[in-house]
Design a protein around this motif. Structure first.
Motif, PDB file in Angstrom:
ATOM      1  N   SER A 124      70.953 -91.652  39.962  1.00  0.00           N
ATOM      2  CA  SER A 124      70.842 -93.112  39.801  1.00  0.00           C
ATOM      3  C   SER A 124      70.803 -93.736  38.626  1.00  0.00           C
ATOM      4  O   SER A 124      69.453 -93.417  37.658  1.00  0.00           O
ATOM      5  CB  SER A 124      69.280 -92.416  40.577  1.00  0.00           C
ATOM      6  OG  SER A 124      68.655 -93.845  41.389  1.00  0.00           O
ATOM      7  N   GLY A 125      71.118 -94.756  38.519  1.00  0.00           N
ATOM      8  CA  GLY A 125      71.221 -95.416  37.560  1.00  0.00           C
ATOM      9  C   GLY A 125      71.651 -95.891  36.065  1.00  0.00           C
ATOM     10  O   GLY A 125      71.402 -96.303  35.223  1.00  0.00           O
ATOM     11  N   SER A 126      72.595 -94.495  36.607  1.00  0.00           N
ATOM     12  CA  SER A 126      73.722 -94.838  35.544  1.00  0.00           C
ATOM     13  C   SER A 126      74.545 -95.842  35.053  1.00  0.00           C
ATOM     14  O   SER A 126      75.282 -95.380  34.319  1.00  0.00           O
ATOM     15  CB  SER A 126      73.822 -93.459  35.677  1.00  0.00           C
ATOM     16  OG  SER A 126      75.029 -92.610  36.930  1.00  0.00           O
ATOM     17  N   LYS A 145      77.114 -96.566  37.873  1.00  0.00           N
ATOM     18  CA  LYS A 145      78.511 -96.813  39.061  1.00  0.00           C
ATOM     19  C   LYS A 145      78.526 -97.497  40.000  1.00  0.00           C
ATOM     20  O   LYS A 145      79.425 -98.093  39.736  1.00  0.00           O
ATOM     21  CB  LYS A 145      78.418 -94.986  39.442  1.00  0.00           C
ATOM     22  CG  LYS A 145      76.490 -94.090  38.914  1.00  0.00           C
ATOM     23  CD  LYS A 145      77.464 -92.944  40.308  1.00  0.00           C
ATOM     24  CE  LYS A 145      76.192 -92.941  41.052  1.00  0.00           C
ATOM     25  NZ  LYS A 145      74.330 -92.705  40.769  1.00  0.00           N
ATOM     26  N   THR A 146      77.537 -98.193  40.159  1.00  0.00           N
ATOM     27  CA  THR A 146      77.575 -99.458  41.453  1.00  0.00           C
ATOM     28  C   THR A 146      77.992-100.350  40.636  1.00  0.00           C
ATOM     29  O   THR A 146      78.381-100.695  41.213  1.00  0.00           O
ATOM     30  CB  THR A 146      75.996 -99.462  42.487  1.00  0.00           C
ATOM     31  OG1 THR A 146      75.930 -98.067  42.993  1.00  0.00           O
ATOM     32  CG2 THR A 146      75.789 -99.799  42.886  1.00  0.00           C
ATOM     33  N   THR A 147      76.769-100.467  39.602  1.00  0.00           N
ATOM     34  CA  THR A 147      77.636-101.670  39.053  1.00  0.00           C
ATOM     35  C   THR A 147      79.124-101.893  38.299  1.00  0.00           C
ATOM     36  O   THR A 147      79.754-102.859  39.174  1.00  0.00           O
ATOM     37  CB  THR A 147      76.946-101.936  38.277  1.00  0.00           C
ATOM     38  OG1 THR A 147      75.370-102.217  38.208  1.00  0.00           O
ATOM     39  CG2 THR A 147      76.212-103.523  36.933  1.00  0.00           C
TER      40      THR A 147
HETATM   41  P1  ATP Z   1      72.347 -95.274  42.102  1.00  0.00           P
HETATM   42  O1  ATP Z   1      72.631 -94.353  42.619  1.00  0.00           O
HETATM   43  O2  ATP Z   1      70.857 -95.964  42.086  1.00  0.00           O
HETATM   44  O3  ATP Z   1      72.771 -96.795  42.971  1.00  0.00           O
HETATM   45  P2  ATP Z   1      73.833 -96.069  39.659  1.00  0.00           P
HETATM   46  O4  ATP Z   1      74.200 -95.573  38.745  1.00  0.00           O
HETATM   47  O5  ATP Z   1      74.494 -96.935  40.800  1.00  0.00           O
HETATM   48  O6  ATP Z   1      72.687 -95.654  40.845  1.00  0.00           O
HETATM   49  P3  ATP Z   1      73.000 -98.648  39.218  1.00  0.00           P
HETATM   50  O7  ATP Z   1      73.128 -99.724  40.939  1.00  0.00           O
HETATM   51  O8  ATP Z   1      74.847 -99.922  38.777  1.00  0.00           O
HETATM   52  O9  ATP Z   1      72.971 -97.438  39.195  1.00  0.00           O
HETATM   53  O10 ATP Z   1      72.460 -99.594  38.065  1.00  0.00           O
HETATM   54  C1  ATP Z   1      72.046 -99.581  36.889  1.00  0.00           C
HETATM   55  C2  ATP Z   1      71.195 -99.968  35.817  1.00  0.00           C
HETATM   56  O11 ATP Z   1      70.929-101.456  36.739  1.00  0.00           O
HETATM   57  C3  ATP Z   1      69.651 -99.664  36.570  1.00  0.00           C
HETATM   58  O12 ATP Z   1      68.857 -99.347  35.936  1.00  0.00           O
HETATM   59  C4  ATP Z   1      69.664-100.340  37.799  1.00  0.00           C
HETATM   60  O13 ATP Z   1      67.913-100.637  38.203  1.00  0.00           O
HETATM   61  C5  ATP Z   1      70.092-102.001  36.698  1.00  0.00           C
HETATM   62  N1  ATP Z   1      69.939-102.871  38.000  1.00  0.00           N
HETATM   63  C6  ATP Z   1      71.664-103.005  39.271  1.00  0.00           C
HETATM   64  N2  ATP Z   1      71.299-103.528  39.691  1.00  0.00           N
HETATM   65  C7  ATP Z   1      70.550-104.882  39.479  1.00  0.00           C
HETATM   66  C8  ATP Z   1      69.881-105.856  40.035  1.00  0.00           C
HETATM   67  N3  ATP Z   1      70.837-106.539  40.377  1.00  0.00           N
HETATM   68  N4  ATP Z   1      69.183-106.561  38.963  1.00  0.00           N
HETATM   69  C9  ATP Z   1      68.373-105.486  38.039  1.00  0.00           C
HETATM   70  N5  ATP Z   1      69.245-104.389  37.687  1.00  0.00           N
HETATM   71  C10 ATP Z   1      69.731-103.976  38.015  1.00  0.00           C
END
Ligand code: ATP
Length: 325
Positions: A43-45, A47-49
């Motif tokens: 979580s937070g790495s 991927k979703t972004t």
């Molecule tokens: P998860 O499995 O929890 O969705 P992830 O690997 O997909 O995690 P991301 O959602 O891409 O991670 O988030 C990466 C980092 O960017 C995290 O620290 C998250 O808190 C931050 N982040 C993502 N979107 C936003 C936003 N809209 N505003 C502020 N911070 C964000």
């Protein structure tokens, strides 16, 4: 991957910060046409972004994204040849299943009879023939998930983006859907980019996996490469379980399933003695914890013969199964 494979998504030096947080930090990635590529990480790495930037829901701070050879950085989501399936399905509750599936085609101005036949074909692809006139509330979680898939497939995108699409399902259904989804992907020959934090899911479904850590890709490879040859301590610990063993002053890594444990017999060119401290039943297998002669605790899942807690035992393995990171 076939040598003739063409690159469908090409990402170069992609970065995105939120305030002080570098969510995505200089990512390069080529995704091949027709492949099932998984973005795996905690979580937070980031991927979703990355997925949201491919979809066009999020703008990069820097770097580029090419879809089918075209720079899409400035295009809105609906002008990109991609569709996204979200974890919460995002179905319209007041519309029946067929209307939900047709929706994208209606927006594009496809005429009615074509819409209906394409939507019915998509319903059949997800094995939901006959469910067209139900409302989403009359479906189970797994069926809703399939409708969301059909709604994306009906548009025939060149790339389907899936953000933890199985996350809301219970374990049994999730495992069944993993197999179905993989089969469906082969059938429709669409490039799938799949986000998950579940390493087993990634190993089960993917042609290749990109392992994310702190906004960067730490390793990219086939499930076998990632599992058998992790290139960093992070990857080896995140994907599967690893023994860290001190051998002749060096640290080696070894998966529990490659360590044999027995009262007397050995298998492999390495061995060590120890005492069985505990045997933990975990359903499909048992994890044997051994206090080894060198002071390490070593886990094995390969017993030979009867062994009891407190027994003096032999651990053995093939040195070629060891890996250094
Ligand atoms: P998860 O499995 O929890 O969705 P992830 O690997 O997909 O995690 P991301 O959602 O891409 O991670 O988030 C990466 C980092 O960017 C995290 O620290 C998250 O808190 C931050 N982040 C993502 N979107 C936003 C936003 N809209 N505003 C502020 N911070 C964000």
């Amino acid at each position: 991957m076939l040598e003739t494979a063409t690159v469908t998504v090409s990402i170069r030096n992609l970065s995105r910060s939120f305030g002080q947080v570098k969510a995505v930090d200089g990512v390069d990635l080529d995704i091949f046409s027709g492949e099932f590529l998984t973005l795996l990480g905690p979580s937070g790495s980031g991927k979703t972004t990355v997925l949201r930037m491919i979809a066009g829901f999020e703008k990069p701070d820097s770097g580029s994204i090419y879809l089918g050879g075209k720079d899409v950085a400035q295009l809105p989501p609906y002008e990109r040849d991609v569709n996204t399936v979200f974890q919460d399905y995002a179905l319209f509750p007041h519309m029946d299943v067929l209307s939900n599936i047709e929706y994208g085609l209606r927006v594009q101005g496809v005429e009615k009879s074509q819409r209906k036949s394409r939507a019915e074909k998509a319903l059949a692809q997800v094995r939901l023939e006959g469910f067209g006139d139900r409302k989403p509330a009359q479906l189970s979680g797994g069926q809703r998930q399939r409708v969301a898939l059909a709604r994306a497939l009906v548009n025939k995108p060149s790339v389907l983006l899936l953000d933890e699409p199985l996350g809301a399902l219970d374990l049994k259904l999730r495992e069944q859907m993993q197999i179905e989804l993989k089969e469906l992907q082969r059938e429709v020959e669409i490039t799938f980019v799949f986000v998950t934090h579940d390493q087993e899911e990634a190993l089960t479904m993917s042609d290749r996996i990109a392992v994310f850590n702190h906004g960067k890709i730490e390793q990219l490879g086939t499930p076998r490469e990632i599992y058998e040859n992790p290139l960093s301590p992070f990857v080896s610990e995140f994907v599967g379980q690893t023994n860290r063993i001190t051998l002749a002053g060096k640290q080696i890594n070894l998966r529990p399933e490659f360590v044999t444990i027995s009262k007397s017999s050995k298998s492999g060119d390495r061995s060590m003695s120890g005492v069985l401290r505990d045997a933990i039943f975990v359903g499909a297998s048992t994890r044997y914890l051994v206090d080894a002669e060198n002071g390490d605790t070593i886990v094995s899942t390969r017993p030979i013969g009867e062994i009891q807690v407190g027994d003096q035992v032999q651990l053995s393995w093939e040195s070629k199964k060891e890996f250094l990171v």
